[in-house]
Design a protein around this motif. Sequence first.
Motif, PDB file in Angstrom:
ATOM      1  N   TYR A  32       0.828  -1.196   0.000  1.00  0.00           N
ATOM      2  CA  TYR A  32       0.000   0.000   0.000  1.00  0.00           C
ATOM      3  C   TYR A  32       0.869   1.254   0.000  1.00  0.00           C
ATOM      4  CZ  TYR A  32      -3.300  -3.546   1.637  1.00  0.00           C
ATOM      5  OH  TYR A  32      -4.053  -4.685   1.759  1.00  0.00           O
ATOM      6  N   PRO A  33       0.258   2.380  -0.383  1.00  0.00           N
ATOM      7  CA  PRO A  33       0.992   3.646  -0.282  1.00  0.00           C
ATOM      8  C   PRO A  33       1.378   3.902   1.165  1.00  0.00           C
ATOM      9  CG  PRO A  33      -1.060   3.930  -1.509  1.00  0.00           C
ATOM     10  CD  PRO A  33      -1.104   2.564  -0.939  1.00  0.00           C
ATOM     11  N   PHE A  34       2.522   4.497   1.348  1.00  0.00           N
ATOM     12  CA  PHE A  34       3.010   4.703   2.717  1.00  0.00           C
ATOM     13  C   PHE A  34       2.053   5.556   3.547  1.00  0.00           C
ATOM     14  CE2 PHE A  34       5.487   7.113   5.858  1.00  0.00           C
ATOM     15  CZ  PHE A  34       5.843   6.042   6.664  1.00  0.00           C
ATOM     16  N   SER A  35       1.303   6.406   2.898  1.00  0.00           N
ATOM     17  CA  SER A  35       0.347   7.262   3.621  1.00  0.00           C
ATOM     18  C   SER A  35      -0.667   6.442   4.422  1.00  0.00           C
ATOM     19  CB  SER A  35      -0.387   8.167   2.634  1.00  0.00           C
ATOM     20  OG  SER A  35      -1.001   7.382   1.621  1.00  0.00           O
ATOM     21  N   GLU A  36      -0.846   5.178   4.050  1.00  0.00           N
ATOM     22  CA  GLU A  36      -1.832   4.351   4.753  1.00  0.00           C
ATOM     23  C   GLU A  36      -1.214   3.552   5.903  1.00  0.00           C
ATOM     24  OE1 GLU A  36      -4.000   1.952   1.942  1.00  0.00           O
ATOM     25  OE2 GLU A  36      -4.167   3.620   0.507  1.00  0.00           O
ATOM     26  N   CYS A  37       0.093   3.724   6.081  1.00  0.00           N
ATOM     27  CA  CYS A  37       0.810   2.867   7.021  1.00  0.00           C
ATOM     28  C   CYS A  37       0.314   3.034   8.459  1.00  0.00           C
ATOM     29  CB  CYS A  37       2.309   3.166   6.943  1.00  0.00           C
ATOM     30  SG  CYS A  37       3.332   2.059   7.903  1.00  0.00           S
ATOM     31  N   GLU A  38       0.264   4.259   8.928  1.00  0.00           N
ATOM     32  CA  GLU A  38      -0.120   4.485  10.325  1.00  0.00           C
ATOM     33  C   GLU A  38      -1.510   3.928  10.625  1.00  0.00           C
ATOM     34  OE1 GLU A  38       0.449   8.492  11.744  1.00  0.00           O
ATOM     35  OE2 GLU A  38      -0.821   8.152  13.487  1.00  0.00           O
ATOM     36  N   GLY A  39      -2.452   4.209   9.733  1.00  0.00           N
ATOM     37  CA  GLY A  39      -3.811   3.709   9.926  1.00  0.00           C
ATOM     38  C   GLY A  39      -3.880   2.192   9.945  1.00  0.00           C
ATOM     39  N   TYR A  40      -3.153   1.580   9.021  1.00  0.00           N
ATOM     40  CA  TYR A  40      -3.137   0.114   8.946  1.00  0.00           C
ATOM     41  C   TYR A  40      -2.653  -0.489  10.254  1.00  0.00           C
ATOM     42  CZ  TYR A  40      -2.306  -4.534   6.909  1.00  0.00           C
ATOM     43  OH  TYR A  40      -2.327  -5.873   6.631  1.00  0.00           O
ATOM     44  N   ILE A  41      -1.568   0.078  10.779  1.00  0.00           N
ATOM     45  CA  ILE A  41      -0.989  -0.431  12.018  1.00  0.00           C
ATOM     46  C   ILE A  41      -1.976  -0.327  13.178  1.00  0.00           C
ATOM     47  CG2 ILE A  41       0.759   0.053  13.791  1.00  0.00           C
ATOM     48  CD1 ILE A  41       2.638   0.847  11.452  1.00  0.00           C
ATOM     49  N   SER A  42      -2.593   0.841  13.294  1.00  0.00           N
ATOM     50  CA  SER A  42      -3.493   1.021  14.446  1.00  0.00           C
ATOM     51  C   SER A  42      -4.782   0.222  14.274  1.00  0.00           C
ATOM     52  CB  SER A  42      -3.782   2.509  14.689  1.00  0.00           C
ATOM     53  OG  SER A  42      -4.329   3.096  13.540  1.00  0.00           O
ATOM     54  N   ASN A  43      -5.313   0.180  13.057  1.00  0.00           N
ATOM     55  CA  ASN A  43      -6.545  -0.592  12.833  1.00  0.00           C
ATOM     56  C   ASN A  43      -6.357  -2.079  13.076  1.00  0.00           C
ATOM     57  OD1 ASN A  43      -7.974   1.673  12.120  1.00  0.00           O
ATOM     58  ND2 ASN A  43      -7.596   1.431   9.914  1.00  0.00           N
ATOM     59  N   ARG A  44      -5.240  -2.591  12.634  1.00  0.00           N
ATOM     60  CA  ARG A  44      -5.024  -4.037  12.754  1.00  0.00           C
ATOM     61  C   ARG A  44      -4.203  -4.412  13.976  1.00  0.00           C
ATOM     62  NH1 ARG A  44      -5.678  -7.073   7.270  1.00  0.00           N
ATOM     63  NH2 ARG A  44      -6.529  -5.401   5.990  1.00  0.00           N
ATOM     64  N   ASN A  45      -3.853  -3.399  14.749  1.00  0.00           N
ATOM     65  CA  ASN A  45      -3.139  -3.672  15.988  1.00  0.00           C
ATOM     66  C   ASN A  45      -1.795  -4.380  15.743  1.00  0.00           C
ATOM     67  OD1 ASN A  45      -3.046  -3.367  18.766  1.00  0.00           O
ATOM     68  ND2 ASN A  45      -3.824  -5.448  19.128  1.00  0.00           N
ATOM     69  N   ILE A  46      -1.084  -3.916  14.728  1.00  0.00           N
ATOM     70  CA  ILE A  46       0.224  -4.475  14.404  1.00  0.00           C
ATOM     71  C   ILE A  46       1.238  -4.035  15.453  1.00  0.00           C
ATOM     72  CG2 ILE A  46       2.084  -4.549  12.692  1.00  0.00           C
ATOM     73  CD1 ILE A  46      -0.427  -5.775  11.556  1.00  0.00           C
ATOM     74  N   LYS A  47       2.032  -4.976  15.930  1.00  0.00           N
ATOM     75  CA  LYS A  47       2.973  -4.658  17.005  1.00  0.00           C
ATOM     76  C   LYS A  47       4.428  -4.551  16.532  1.00  0.00           C
ATOM     77  CE  LYS A  47       0.061  -4.192  20.246  1.00  0.00           C
ATOM     78  NZ  LYS A  47      -0.406  -2.869  19.773  1.00  0.00           N
TER      79      LYS A  47
END
Lengths: 218, 218
Positions: free
Chosen positions: B135-150
């Motif tokens: 995905y575009p890097f702009s979506e990175c922060e949202g992806y991490i928080s939505n999916r609870n990536i650690k």
Amino acid sequence: MNLPQKIAGVNKNSIPRLVQYKYVLKKVLASGSDRVYSNELADAIGITAAQVRKDFSLFGIMGNKRGGYSVSDLLGIIQRILGSQPGQDVIIAGMGHLGIALSNYKGFEKEGICIRAGFDIDPVKCGVQGNIPVYPFSECEGYISNRNIKVGILAVPADAAQLVLDVMVRGGVEGVLNFAPVHLMAQRSCVIHDVNLGVELEFLLYFVNALNNRGGKA
Amino acid sequence: MNLPQKIAGVNKNSIPRLVQYKYVLKKVLASGSDRVYSNELADAIGITAAQVRKDFSLFGIMGNKRGGYSVSDLLGIIQRILGSQPGQDVIIAGMGHLGIALSNYKGFEKEGICIRAGFDIDPVKCGVQGNIPVYPFSECEGYISNRNIKVGILAVPADAAQLVLDVMVRGGVEGVLNFAPVHLMAQRSCVIHDVNLGVELEFLLYFVNALNNRGGKA
DNA sequence: TAGATTGTTAATCGATTAACAATC
DNA sequence: TAGATTGTTAATCGATTAACAATC
């Protein structure tokens, strides 16, 4: 043979730090400054100033009691210790994505390191990948001995690694950076340095998991 | 914050060895055997049997005074210590060749590790690379928080690394495997484990050069 | 049992940290 | 000079190795 335990009583852990000092010194030099203090070097790589001075002391590096260190002098000394001279030729076996990534690595060049060629059993990978020529693996041993290559990078699958190492060593290689997740044995004298990316990731996961199990849901 | 110095008095060096034991045990189990001796484990990873038993002792792992260790039991215990459970999600920032190489890495899956997605500022790299969506890097922060990536892997150029780390940490990441050759600082609590491939190669070169300068042309 | 292997303790080794005299 | 930084020594800390009693 794995890494030699001792080279004239030198602290093995200080070597990677010397390499890091070198990187920092080049940046400082590029920024125009020719003076640096032990605490600046320490901050730049995340250690203590005492550690920096201790490392220097081990190698007999002297600064100036008042004014820190001359960046250009220090750089020269560290480069001499590390043996960083132009013309350090390296080849890569296994031109998958990791092999290509290494062949593209910026910054090897300015350390005098030159990735000369890659080798692969897959004819599709042969030709030119990125910056370097890629030859059939069958030519690897001859290439090494003809060009007097001393260092190889092993970026092949685990089940091929020992075989590829044997070929490299027969060709005359004296050091190998091994990314295959297996413990290798060299027939003749050859320094093997293992980098296991899976282990590195799992090492990190251990600490993340351990910290969570302390704070929370254990 | 870099690696925590101490997790309940555990020897930090023993953790990567535990990971390696795990790899060996899986191979042994696959080969059909359910018994293993400390010296076999030692040989498989190139250390001494005393070191293996000492590691086990540190974690309270017990075998059988006569008959070595049960491979399946040992594997279970080590996996519990390491926190190797299914569902350890990881993302990668920077889908150059190194990022792709890591996303293709065989064997993460069987350790319960899943590389979920990659992120890149370059639209050309987005879509699907190898096994994972990019995905575009702009979506990175949202992806991490939505999916609870650690956990995140940093495979971006040095000059972008601190910025990308900040984004990851804001998203909620608690651990980062950093391949960029710079010392990073996390705003909030986040374990950072650095792997510097340039340093690894130069470390090897030091030993190759040093050995040559002893024997010969120094 | 006799033999072999473990688990642990003590000894050694190595690396880092702290402290401070030397000195620019 | 006064102040600051080095270089080194000693103290601490941590990791590995050696040895061996315990015991299956």
